[in-house]
Motif scaffolding. Structure first.
Motif, PDB file in Angstrom:
ATOM      1  N   VAL A  89       0.827  -1.215   0.000  1.00  0.00           N
ATOM      2  CA  VAL A  89       0.000   0.000   0.000  1.00  0.00           C
ATOM      3  C   VAL A  89       0.861   1.264   0.000  1.00  0.00           C
ATOM      4  CG1 VAL A  89      -1.658   1.341   1.355  1.00  0.00           C
ATOM      5  CG2 VAL A  89      -1.950  -1.128   1.109  1.00  0.00           C
ATOM      6  N   TYR A  90       1.952   1.263   0.812  1.00  0.00           N
ATOM      7  CA  TYR A  90       2.693   2.519   1.012  1.00  0.00           C
ATOM      8  C   TYR A  90       4.017   2.617   0.253  1.00  0.00           C
ATOM      9  CZ  TYR A  90      -0.642   3.499   4.708  1.00  0.00           C
ATOM     10  OH  TYR A  90      -1.787   3.744   5.402  1.00  0.00           O
ATOM     11  N   LEU A  91       4.534   1.463  -0.245  1.00  0.00           N
ATOM     12  CA  LEU A  91       5.853   1.525  -0.871  1.00  0.00           C
ATOM     13  C   LEU A  91       5.849   1.127  -2.348  1.00  0.00           C
ATOM     14  CD1 LEU A  91       8.048  -0.038   1.988  1.00  0.00           C
ATOM     15  CD2 LEU A  91       7.637   2.381   1.516  1.00  0.00           C
ATOM     16  N   THR A  92       5.201   0.007  -2.662  1.00  0.00           N
ATOM     17  CA  THR A  92       5.376  -0.527  -4.010  1.00  0.00           C
ATOM     18  C   THR A  92       4.181  -0.300  -4.929  1.00  0.00           C
ATOM     19  OG1 THR A  92       4.560  -2.705  -3.339  1.00  0.00           O
ATOM     20  CG2 THR A  92       6.930  -2.321  -3.153  1.00  0.00           C
ATOM     21  N   GLU A  93       3.097   0.264  -4.411  1.00  0.00           N
ATOM     22  CA  GLU A  93       1.910   0.536  -5.218  1.00  0.00           C
ATOM     23  C   GLU A  93       2.311   1.435  -6.397  1.00  0.00           C
ATOM     24  OE1 GLU A  93      -1.233  -0.470  -4.820  1.00  0.00           O
ATOM     25  OE2 GLU A  93      -2.320   0.949  -6.094  1.00  0.00           O
ATOM     26  N   PRO A  94       1.947   1.037  -7.629  1.00  0.00           N
ATOM     27  CA  PRO A  94       2.323   1.880  -8.776  1.00  0.00           C
ATOM     28  C   PRO A  94       1.750   3.304  -8.629  1.00  0.00           C
ATOM     29  CG  PRO A  94       1.377  -0.219  -9.496  1.00  0.00           C
ATOM     30  CD  PRO A  94       1.181  -0.142  -8.027  1.00  0.00           C
ATOM     31  N   GLY A  95       2.525   4.297  -8.967  1.00  0.00           N
ATOM     32  CA  GLY A  95       2.052   5.679  -8.894  1.00  0.00           C
ATOM     33  C   GLY A  95       2.513   6.387  -7.628  1.00  0.00           C
ATOM     34  N   LEU A  96       3.047   5.630  -6.646  1.00  0.00           N
ATOM     35  CA  LEU A  96       3.516   6.267  -5.412  1.00  0.00           C
ATOM     36  C   LEU A  96       4.882   6.910  -5.639  1.00  0.00           C
ATOM     37  CD1 LEU A  96       2.792   3.817  -2.453  1.00  0.00           C
ATOM     38  CD2 LEU A  96       1.781   6.051  -2.856  1.00  0.00           C
ATOM     39  N   VAL A  97       5.049   8.116  -5.089  1.00  0.00           N
ATOM     40  CA  VAL A  97       6.359   8.765  -5.158  1.00  0.00           C
ATOM     41  C   VAL A  97       6.849   8.969  -3.731  1.00  0.00           C
ATOM     42  CG1 VAL A  97       7.632  10.791  -5.979  1.00  0.00           C
ATOM     43  CG2 VAL A  97       5.645   9.962  -7.262  1.00  0.00           C
ATOM     44  N   ASN A  98       8.059   8.564  -3.444  1.00  0.00           N
ATOM     45  CA  ASN A  98       8.650   8.688  -2.097  1.00  0.00           C
ATOM     46  C   ASN A  98       7.712   8.155  -1.009  1.00  0.00           C
ATOM     47  OD1 ASN A  98      10.925   9.893  -3.140  1.00  0.00           O
ATOM     48  ND2 ASN A  98      10.049  11.968  -2.961  1.00  0.00           N
ATOM     49  N   GLY A  99       7.107   7.013  -1.268  1.00  0.00           N
ATOM     50  CA  GLY A  99       6.189   6.441  -0.280  1.00  0.00           C
ATOM     51  C   GLY A  99       6.916   6.030   0.982  1.00  0.00           C
ATOM     52  N   GLN A 100       6.225   6.097   2.123  1.00  0.00           N
ATOM     53  CA  GLN A 100       6.794   5.553   3.354  1.00  0.00           C
ATOM     54  C   GLN A 100       5.689   5.001   4.235  1.00  0.00           C
ATOM     55  OE1 GLN A 100       8.442   8.511   6.015  1.00  0.00           O
ATOM     56  NE2 GLN A 100       7.442  10.183   4.912  1.00  0.00           N
ATOM     57  N   ILE A 101       6.015   3.972   4.992  1.00  0.00           N
ATOM     58  CA  ILE A 101       5.038   3.373   5.891  1.00  0.00           C
ATOM     59  C   ILE A 101       4.845   4.303   7.086  1.00  0.00           C
ATOM     60  CG2 ILE A 101       4.583   1.425   7.426  1.00  0.00           C
ATOM     61  CD1 ILE A 101       6.078  -0.338   5.392  1.00  0.00           C
ATOM     62  N   PRO A 102       3.609   4.764   7.376  1.00  0.00           N
ATOM     63  CA  PRO A 102       3.374   5.719   8.462  1.00  0.00           C
ATOM     64  C   PRO A 102       3.942   5.192   9.779  1.00  0.00           C
ATOM     65  CG  PRO A 102       1.368   5.356   7.207  1.00  0.00           C
ATOM     66  CD  PRO A 102       2.365   4.363   6.719  1.00  0.00           C
ATOM     67  N   ASN A 103       4.648   6.047  10.494  1.00  0.00           N
ATOM     68  CA  ASN A 103       5.320   5.588  11.709  1.00  0.00           C
ATOM     69  C   ASN A 103       5.253   6.645  12.804  1.00  0.00           C
ATOM     70  OD1 ASN A 103       6.727   3.776  13.211  1.00  0.00           O
ATOM     71  ND2 ASN A 103       8.742   4.502  12.557  1.00  0.00           N
ATOM     72  N   ASP A 104       4.218   7.507  12.754  1.00  0.00           N
ATOM     73  CA  ASP A 104       4.078   8.541  13.771  1.00  0.00           C
ATOM     74  C   ASP A 104       3.725   7.882  15.101  1.00  0.00           C
ATOM     75  OD1 ASP A 104       3.276  11.825  13.697  1.00  0.00           O
ATOM     76  OD2 ASP A 104       2.582  10.635  15.413  1.00  0.00           O
ATOM     77  N   PRO A 105       4.385   8.289  16.199  1.00  0.00           N
ATOM     78  CA  PRO A 105       4.099   7.644  17.493  1.00  0.00           C
ATOM     79  C   PRO A 105       2.636   7.796  17.928  1.00  0.00           C
ATOM     80  CG  PRO A 105       5.672   9.474  17.739  1.00  0.00           C
ATOM     81  CD  PRO A 105       5.493   9.250  16.284  1.00  0.00           C
ATOM     82  N   GLU A 106       1.919   8.776  17.383  1.00  0.00           N
ATOM     83  CA  GLU A 106       0.506   8.953  17.753  1.00  0.00           C
ATOM     84  C   GLU A 106      -0.409   7.944  17.063  1.00  0.00           C
ATOM     85  OE1 GLU A 106      -1.318  12.690  17.740  1.00  0.00           O
ATOM     86  OE2 GLU A 106       0.054  13.526  19.227  1.00  0.00           O
ATOM     87  N   LEU A 107       0.083   7.301  16.014  1.00  0.00           N
ATOM     88  CA  LEU A 107      -0.767   6.350  15.290  1.00  0.00           C
ATOM     89  C   LEU A 107      -0.798   5.010  16.025  1.00  0.00           C
ATOM     90  CD1 LEU A 107       0.269   6.929  11.563  1.00  0.00           C
ATOM     91  CD2 LEU A 107      -1.890   7.558  12.659  1.00  0.00           C
ATOM     92  N   PRO A 108      -1.994   4.473  16.249  1.00  0.00           N
ATOM     93  CA  PRO A 108      -2.051   3.156  16.881  1.00  0.00           C
ATOM     94  C   PRO A 108      -1.465   2.093  15.964  1.00  0.00           C
ATOM     95  CG  PRO A 108      -4.241   3.842  16.159  1.00  0.00           C
ATOM     96  CD  PRO A 108      -3.322   4.993  15.897  1.00  0.00           C
ATOM     97  N   LEU A 109      -0.762   1.141  16.543  1.00  0.00           N
ATOM     98  CA  LEU A 109      -0.138   0.107  15.717  1.00  0.00           C
ATOM     99  C   LEU A 109      -1.181  -0.907  15.258  1.00  0.00           C
ATOM    100  CD1 LEU A 109       3.149  -0.518  17.738  1.00  0.00           C
ATOM    101  CD2 LEU A 109       2.948   0.495  15.451  1.00  0.00           C
ATOM    102  N   PRO A 110      -1.104  -1.299  13.993  1.00  0.00           N
ATOM    103  CA  PRO A 110      -2.041  -2.326  13.521  1.00  0.00           C
ATOM    104  C   PRO A 110      -1.722  -3.691  14.128  1.00  0.00           C
ATOM    105  CG  PRO A 110      -0.628  -1.543  11.711  1.00  0.00           C
ATOM    106  CD  PRO A 110      -0.199  -0.827  12.941  1.00  0.00           C
ATOM    107  N   LEU A 111      -2.746  -4.512  14.328  1.00  0.00           N
ATOM    108  CA  LEU A 111      -2.545  -5.880  14.806  1.00  0.00           C
ATOM    109  C   LEU A 111      -2.186  -6.763  13.615  1.00  0.00           C
ATOM    110  CD1 LEU A 111      -5.725  -6.187  17.089  1.00  0.00           C
ATOM    111  CD2 LEU A 111      -3.447  -5.390  17.743  1.00  0.00           C
ATOM    112  N   ASP A 112      -1.555  -7.899  13.885  1.00  0.00           N
ATOM    113  CA  ASP A 112      -1.170  -8.768  12.759  1.00  0.00           C
ATOM    114  C   ASP A 112      -2.399  -9.348  12.061  1.00  0.00           C
ATOM    115  OD1 ASP A 112      -1.828 -10.421  14.882  1.00  0.00           O
ATOM    116  OD2 ASP A 112      -0.420 -11.990  14.303  1.00  0.00           O
ATOM    117  N   GLN A 113      -3.512  -9.503  12.830  1.00  0.00           N
ATOM    118  CA  GLN A 113      -4.775  -9.955  12.234  1.00  0.00           C
ATOM    119  C   GLN A 113      -5.919  -9.115  12.796  1.00  0.00           C
ATOM    120  OE1 GLN A 113      -5.400 -14.215  12.798  1.00  0.00           O
ATOM    121  NE2 GLN A 113      -4.591 -14.512  10.743  1.00  0.00           N
TER     122      GLN A 113
END
Lengths: 246, 180
Positions: free
Chosen positions: B109-133
């Motif tokens: 979604v954040y790195l290899t999706e065609p059309g993305l420029v300088n994509g990065q996986i969101p890593n702001d400490p305020e964002l809740p971490l996703p669960l593995d499932q």
């Protein structure tokens, strides 16, 4: 033969006449009495695997689809105890596969879902397995979505017995059991399955789907949206007194 | 707090707010309901935390750490907890990522999706971490009642609420239990 000359057994206290050779479920459905079932299909030799039709015959649990009707048998079916067990079986099937009804083309026409409605299943209850079961979209007209397979073997039986093809097969044991396509590549496109095959028609859930017709009948106006499966199954049951042959 | 009113909290976790929309679809019956209940935390009141309540209604499953925290807050505070809708009951559409690797999902979604420029996986400490499932609610806390449906119909929601408010065990009949 006159109905009153036939031998009979008791189902939940009511007398059910039967023709020798009939199973308990055949006689019950013919007489207009519903016993919940899933892998049983009136046109096929019973498989007895889903156990949803389990009744108590003279106090002993037995699958009504494989149990031969016998004179004087006392059969219990519509009891809290048996319906609780049936509910648990349906819940386990929901937890074992990936059954996302809102995105399933079969929704409303699905026997597993309709049984859930009828038995009042509000949740799978157990921890969901979320298994990884890739779909096979190789065939131009037919989609195979293994996520919903309940291993009833109806497609296997239909393809072998009616279509004479043997397109499908079950393999593996226990929790590893799964449906496969009998082609060297394992892909449906490399079999001789045809849109007219019985195997397409018998899938009780949304595994074998005809492409290009997905939502021709809208959700909410489908088979089990209109009438509960308990009423529908009686309409579908053979009405004559003779057992089905062949 | 108004005397004798049943206090109700609601929240949407990994859901789409469709179940809340269906709740609003009970239309003029809302007036009847509001004579008997009052809302605590809900998207309608914008109260941020759930206080002691009689009934908690949760839409959506748990897909991140914040969902789990909110769900546990509801369980601690609500006498009766209701899982409302397919996602709360089964994980629903968000759970369709469960057989995929989370890292691979984020990367696509954040790195290899065609059309993305300088994509990065969101890593702001305020964002809740996703669960593995994504988990249905009953896999995280004890849930008292389940209302399937995507969304459950307004009539089904009304029946459940009317039963609960009247102190009855909620029951749905044929046509009201829908999984789709």
């Amino acid at each position: 033969m006159n109905e009153s000359d036939l031998p009979s057994f008791l189902l939940d206290g009511e007398e059910i006449p039967f023709t020798p050779g009939q199973t308990v479920i055949q006689a019950a459905l013919t007489a207009g009495h519903y016993i919940p079932h899933l892998c049983y299909h009136p046109e096929f030799v019973p498989h007895g695997s889903c156990k949803v039709c389990t009744v108590k015959a003279n106090g002993r649990p037995a699958a009504a689809c494989t149990l031969p009707a016998q004179a004087g048998l006392a059969v219990e079916s519509d009891t809290d105890e048996l319906n609780d067990l049936r509910r648990t079986l349906v819940q386990m099937l929901f937890a074992e596969g990936n059954h996302f009804c809102p995105s399933c083309e079969k929704s409303g026409n699905c026997m597993l879902q309709a049984l859930g409605y009828d038995l009042g299943v509000m949740t799978a209850g157990f921890r969901h397995f979320f298994p990884d079961r890739p779909v096979d979209a190789s065939h131009p007209d037919i989609l195979l979505d293994f996520n919903r397979c309940i291993f009833c073997k109806l497609c296997v039986r239909a393809s072998e017995e009616v279509d004479g093809k043997g397109v499908f097969s079950l393999t593996g044991r226990g929790i590893m059991r799964h449906l496969i396509v009998s082609a060297e590549s394992g892909r449906l496109a490399d079999t001789d399955i045809a849109l007219t095959d019985k195997a397409l028609e018998v899938c009780p859930v949304g595994v074998i789907l005809r492409k290009h017709v997905g939502f021709a009948v809208p959700i909410g106006r489908r088979r089990y949206d209109e009438r509960p499966i308990s009423a529908q199954a009686l309409d579908d049951a053979p009405r004559m007194m003779e057992p089905k042959h062949g | 707090m108004a005397e004798g009113r049943i206090r109700v909290a609601t929240a949407s976790l990994a859901g789409c707010f469709g179940c809340h929309m269906s709740l609003l679809d009970i239309d003029e019956r809302l007036f009847e309901l509001l004579e008997k209940i009052e809302f605590d935390r809900t998207p309608l009141t914008d109260i941020k935390h759930c206080g002691p309540c009689d009934i908690g209604i949760i839409e959506g499953g748990c897909c991140n750490a914040e969902n789990v925290e909110v769900l546990r807050e509801f369980r601690r505070n609500c006498k009766i907890l209701v899982a409302l809708g397919a996602c709360a009951v089964t994980g629903g559409l968000p759970a369709q990522r469960n057989h995929l690797d989370l890292g691979a999902c984020l990367s696509e979604v954040y790195l290899t999706e065609p059309g993305l420029v300088n994509g990065q996986i969101p890593n702001d400490p305020e964002l809740p971490l996703p669960l593995d499932q994504v988990h249905p609610l009953h896999e995280v806390v004890k849930v008292d009642y389940f209302v399937p449906g995507c969304p459950p119909s307004a009539d089904a929601i009304w029946k459940i609420l009317a039963d609960l408010v009247a102190g009855r065990t909620p029951r749905l009949g044929h046509g009201q239990i829908q999984y789709d």
